[in-house]
Design a protein around this motif. Structure first.
Motif, PDB file in Angstrom:
ATOM      1  N   ILE A   1     -47.834  79.137   5.070  1.00  0.00           N
ATOM      2  CA  ILE A   1     -46.411  79.753   4.810  1.00  0.00           C
ATOM      3  C   ILE A   1     -46.403  78.583   6.132  1.00  0.00           C
ATOM      4  O   ILE A   1     -46.752  77.996   7.187  1.00  0.00           O
ATOM      5  CB  ILE A   1     -46.192  80.402   5.036  1.00  0.00           C
ATOM      6  CG1 ILE A   1     -46.188  81.257   4.296  1.00  0.00           C
ATOM      7  CG2 ILE A   1     -44.641  80.069   6.025  1.00  0.00           C
ATOM      8  CD1 ILE A   1     -45.599  82.718   4.492  1.00  0.00           C
ATOM      9  N   GLU A   2     -45.023  77.348   5.651  1.00  0.00           N
ATOM     10  CA  GLU A   2     -45.054  76.342   7.238  1.00  0.00           C
ATOM     11  C   GLU A   2     -43.003  77.187   7.317  1.00  0.00           C
ATOM     12  O   GLU A   2     -42.475  77.307   6.231  1.00  0.00           O
ATOM     13  CB  GLU A   2     -44.810  75.241   6.876  1.00  0.00           C
ATOM     14  CG  GLU A   2     -44.208  74.200   5.439  1.00  0.00           C
ATOM     15  CD  GLU A   2     -44.853  72.956   5.095  1.00  0.00           C
ATOM     16  OE1 GLU A   2     -44.635  71.776   5.885  1.00  0.00           O
ATOM     17  OE2 GLU A   2     -45.058  72.834   4.145  1.00  0.00           O
ATOM     18  N   ASP A   3     -43.245  76.658   8.640  1.00  0.00           N
ATOM     19  CA  ASP A   3     -41.756  76.553   8.985  1.00  0.00           C
ATOM     20  C   ASP A   3     -41.038  75.941   9.469  1.00  0.00           C
ATOM     21  O   ASP A   3     -41.323  74.548   9.389  1.00  0.00           O
ATOM     22  CB  ASP A   3     -41.412  77.322   9.931  1.00  0.00           C
ATOM     23  CG  ASP A   3     -40.461  77.543  11.131  1.00  0.00           C
ATOM     24  OD1 ASP A   3     -39.403  76.645  11.923  1.00  0.00           O
ATOM     25  OD2 ASP A   3     -39.904  78.425  10.600  1.00  0.00           O
ATOM     26  N   LEU A   4     -39.297  75.443   7.895  1.00  0.00           N
ATOM     27  CA  LEU A   4     -38.832  74.190   8.398  1.00  0.00           C
ATOM     28  C   LEU A   4     -37.418  75.015   9.058  1.00  0.00           C
ATOM     29  O   LEU A   4     -36.431  75.665   8.198  1.00  0.00           O
ATOM     30  CB  LEU A   4     -38.276  74.197   7.134  1.00  0.00           C
ATOM     31  CG  LEU A   4     -37.524  72.814   6.155  1.00  0.00           C
ATOM     32  CD1 LEU A   4     -38.463  71.866   6.497  1.00  0.00           C
ATOM     33  CD2 LEU A   4     -37.497  72.766   5.022  1.00  0.00           C
ATOM     34  N   GLY A   5     -37.507  74.797  10.073  1.00  0.00           N
ATOM     35  CA  GLY A   5     -36.316  74.698  10.984  1.00  0.00           C
ATOM     36  C   GLY A   5     -36.010  76.226  10.574  1.00  0.00           C
ATOM     37  O   GLY A   5     -34.977  76.766  10.926  1.00  0.00           O
ATOM     38  N   GLY A   6     -36.364  77.251  10.669  1.00  0.00           N
ATOM     39  CA  GLY A   6     -36.780  78.773  10.434  1.00  0.00           C
ATOM     40  C   GLY A   6     -36.719  79.133   9.521  1.00  0.00           C
ATOM     41  O   GLY A   6     -36.727  80.702   9.034  1.00  0.00           O
ATOM     42  N   LEU A   7     -37.044  78.395   8.673  1.00  0.00           N
ATOM     43  CA  LEU A   7     -37.219  78.845   6.928  1.00  0.00           C
ATOM     44  C   LEU A   7     -38.366  79.203   6.346  1.00  0.00           C
ATOM     45  O   LEU A   7     -39.116  77.753   6.796  1.00  0.00           O
ATOM     46  CB  LEU A   7     -35.910  77.729   6.338  1.00  0.00           C
ATOM     47  CG  LEU A   7     -36.058  78.245   4.639  1.00  0.00           C
ATOM     48  CD1 LEU A   7     -35.358  79.772   4.543  1.00  0.00           C
ATOM     49  CD2 LEU A   7     -36.103  77.315   3.388  1.00  0.00           C
ATOM     50  N   PRO A   8     -38.961  79.714   6.322  1.00  0.00           N
ATOM     51  CA  PRO A   8     -40.293  79.828   6.024  1.00  0.00           C
ATOM     52  C   PRO A   8     -40.588  79.511   4.615  1.00  0.00           C
ATOM     53  O   PRO A   8     -39.783  79.561   3.490  1.00  0.00           O
ATOM     54  CB  PRO A   8     -40.564  81.939   5.664  1.00  0.00           C
ATOM     55  CG  PRO A   8     -39.023  82.130   5.616  1.00  0.00           C
ATOM     56  CD  PRO A   8     -38.210  81.637   6.562  1.00  0.00           C
ATOM     57  N   ILE A   9     -41.189  78.757   4.676  1.00  0.00           N
ATOM     58  CA  ILE A   9     -41.567  77.686   3.587  1.00  0.00           C
ATOM     59  C   ILE A   9     -42.988  78.255   2.580  1.00  0.00           C
ATOM     60  O   ILE A   9     -43.769  77.534   3.194  1.00  0.00           O
ATOM     61  CB  ILE A   9     -41.695  76.741   2.840  1.00  0.00           C
ATOM     62  CG1 ILE A   9     -40.143  75.505   3.476  1.00  0.00           C
ATOM     63  CG2 ILE A   9     -41.759  76.012   1.491  1.00  0.00           C
ATOM     64  CD1 ILE A   9     -39.306  76.273   3.083  1.00  0.00           C
TER      65      ILE A   9
END
Length: 466
Positions: free
Chosen positions: A254-262
């Motif tokens: 999981i990585e964070d994209l401006g607070g959105l977990p991807i």
């Protein structure tokens, strides 16, 4: 409750760590100043003990920050060892800083600190492994158990229960299962269904539950929000074990994209720019060194090919490489000239009449692959990676073998994890792909070095090359 036991155990563990630290420190002093008495720079024990006092609180903090007090029920020895080494590296940096501040015997610190680093790492690892084995034995006999309630019956729940029962040393005890699709009283490996998920709140209030494991089938994820809210309200530690094994058969991250977990379905370390750059630099250096070392053998082979058969010296064949792009892969010619329409669809078989006399030798010893060092310099290949295949077979295998095309996310290689494990030539394509995927998802420089080392000892002679 197991949480209180964990707190008590961590305090006990912390005391043992400081005892181990003192033993390692004392042993290092004995080795450095008593067994090997220095001609100058001798420091009395009282002085060294003074420095040790500054280490105690900081080492305790470092051990905590390096996850040495996290629960270890199902953790492996490798993770523990890495954390110990990491904590000791940070601790040694701090120790050097202390010596520098006091400006005391920097020349002595070099040897003493080296001994201290090694002894503390070894002592900590050995005593912690011993402690873990003692705890495993205690848990295997039914003590210090963590009581778990499973919410949701699925393939994931079955896999979770199977692993827990196969590893009693982890100390997990499953109280039962809550599920809306099973009848109350149904069993799986002696674990009973206690009722539907509506009973969760009542069970949380009445039972001594240490952990909730949510293992809903993917078709029931609409219930997930309410179940998590109920668990969070009770304060019980909650695990979510997703039911995606048939959809995502690897280890996602999981990585964070401006607070959105991807959720990334596949981890590919070589997609990282730094990793790619390091590997590319090693490829260029390694290819140049290899060309220098093998220049004379290559010259001898070139003369032998030209004098024993008609045709070009170097044979190029279209292969599929990084990002599904075609490139011409070079080899010393080992076969008689044949029509391209026949060549691109044919495997080489045992006692193949197309193979020349010198070709049999260079194919068996992999010498025919050496011109691919020029492919490496051009950036079309790497020293180590999945072997590239011809377009015809790529089109064929991608329809027959799941995940086959994943191999093209990295540069193909002269040798690879599949090759050093015996999957070369006329061997199982599925097994080869499994090994290629393992390499792609678990790449490290250490793994590349291991493959290179194994190639020298068992990778050059190919019993499956005809």
């Amino acid at each position: 409750m197991i949480k209180d036991n964990q707190k008590t155990f961590n305090r006990f563990h912390g005391i043992l760590d400081l005892i181990a630290l003192f033993i390692a420190y004392s042993l290092s002093y004995v080795i450095r100043f008593i067994m090997f008495k220095p001609d100058k720079g001798f420091l009395p024990w009282s002085t060294m003990l003074h420095y040790f006092i500054y280490l105690v609180p900081v080492y305790s903090l470092i051990y905590y920050c390096c996850n040495l007090y996290a629960p270890k029920r199902s953790k492996g020895h490798k993770t523990e060892f890495i954390n110990i080494v990491k904590s000791n590296i940070i601790g040694i940096i701090y120790f050097i800083l202390v010596l520098w501040i006091f400006k005391k015997e920097v020349n002595v610190s070099r040897s003493f600190i080296s001994i201290f680093f090694i002894s503390n790492t070894v002592i900590m690892f050995l005593y912690r492994i011993t402690l873990v084995r003692i705890l495993h034995a205690i848990r295997a006999h039914g003590f210090n158990l963590k009581h778990i309630l499973i919410v949701g019956y699925s393939r994931t729940a079955e896999g979770y229960i199977t692993r827990i029962q196969a590893n009693p040393q982890w100390g997990y005890h499953v109280l039962g299962i809550l599920d809306d699709t099973k009848k109350e009283g149904d069993m799986y490996k002696n674990i009973k269904v206690l009722g539907n998920t509506d009973k969760l709140t009542a069970l949380l209030e009445k039972n001594d539950i240490d952990e909730i494991a949510i293992t809903l089938s993917i078709s029931e994820y609409s219930k997930l929000e309410n179940l998590v809210a109920a668990c969070e309200k009770s304060g019980v530690h909650t695990l979510f074990i997703p039911d995606y094994n048939n959809i995502i058969p690897t280890k996602p991250y999981i990585e964070d994209l401006g607070g959105l977990p991807i959720i990334n379905i596949r981890r590919v370390p070589l997609s990282n720019t730094f990793n790619k750059t390091i590997k590319r630099c090693i490829d260029i250096f390694g290819a140049l060194v290899a060309l220098t070392i093998f220049s004379i053998p290559m010259l001898v082979v070139a003369i032998a090919i030209k004098t024993t058969s008609k045709g070009p010296l170097i044979y190029s064949q279209v292969r599929i490489g990084l990002h599904n792009k075609e490139f011409k892969m070079y080899k010393f010619r080992s076969m008689e000239i044949q029509p391209e329409s026949v060549e691109k669809k044919a495997w080489t078989t045992l006692n193949d009449p197309r193979v020349t006399p010198i070709g049999k030798f260079i194919r068996k010893t992999s010498i025919d692959e050496l011109p691919q060092l020029f492919n490496v310099l051009k950036g079309e290949m790497s020293l180590i990676g999945p072997r590239p295949e011809r377009p015809y077979f790529v089109e064929k295998f991608k329809e027959e073998i799941p995940r086959y095309m994943i191999k093209h996310q990295v540069r193909p290689g002269l040798t690879g994890w599949a090759q050093v494990n015996g999957y070369r030539g006329d061997t199982s394509i599925r097994k080869r792909i499994d090994h290629d995927l393992y390499y792609i998802e678990n790449w490290t420089l250490g793994l590349d070095i291991k493959i290179l080392f194994l190639t020298f000892f068992k990778g050059f002679i190919n019993k499956n090359a005809y």
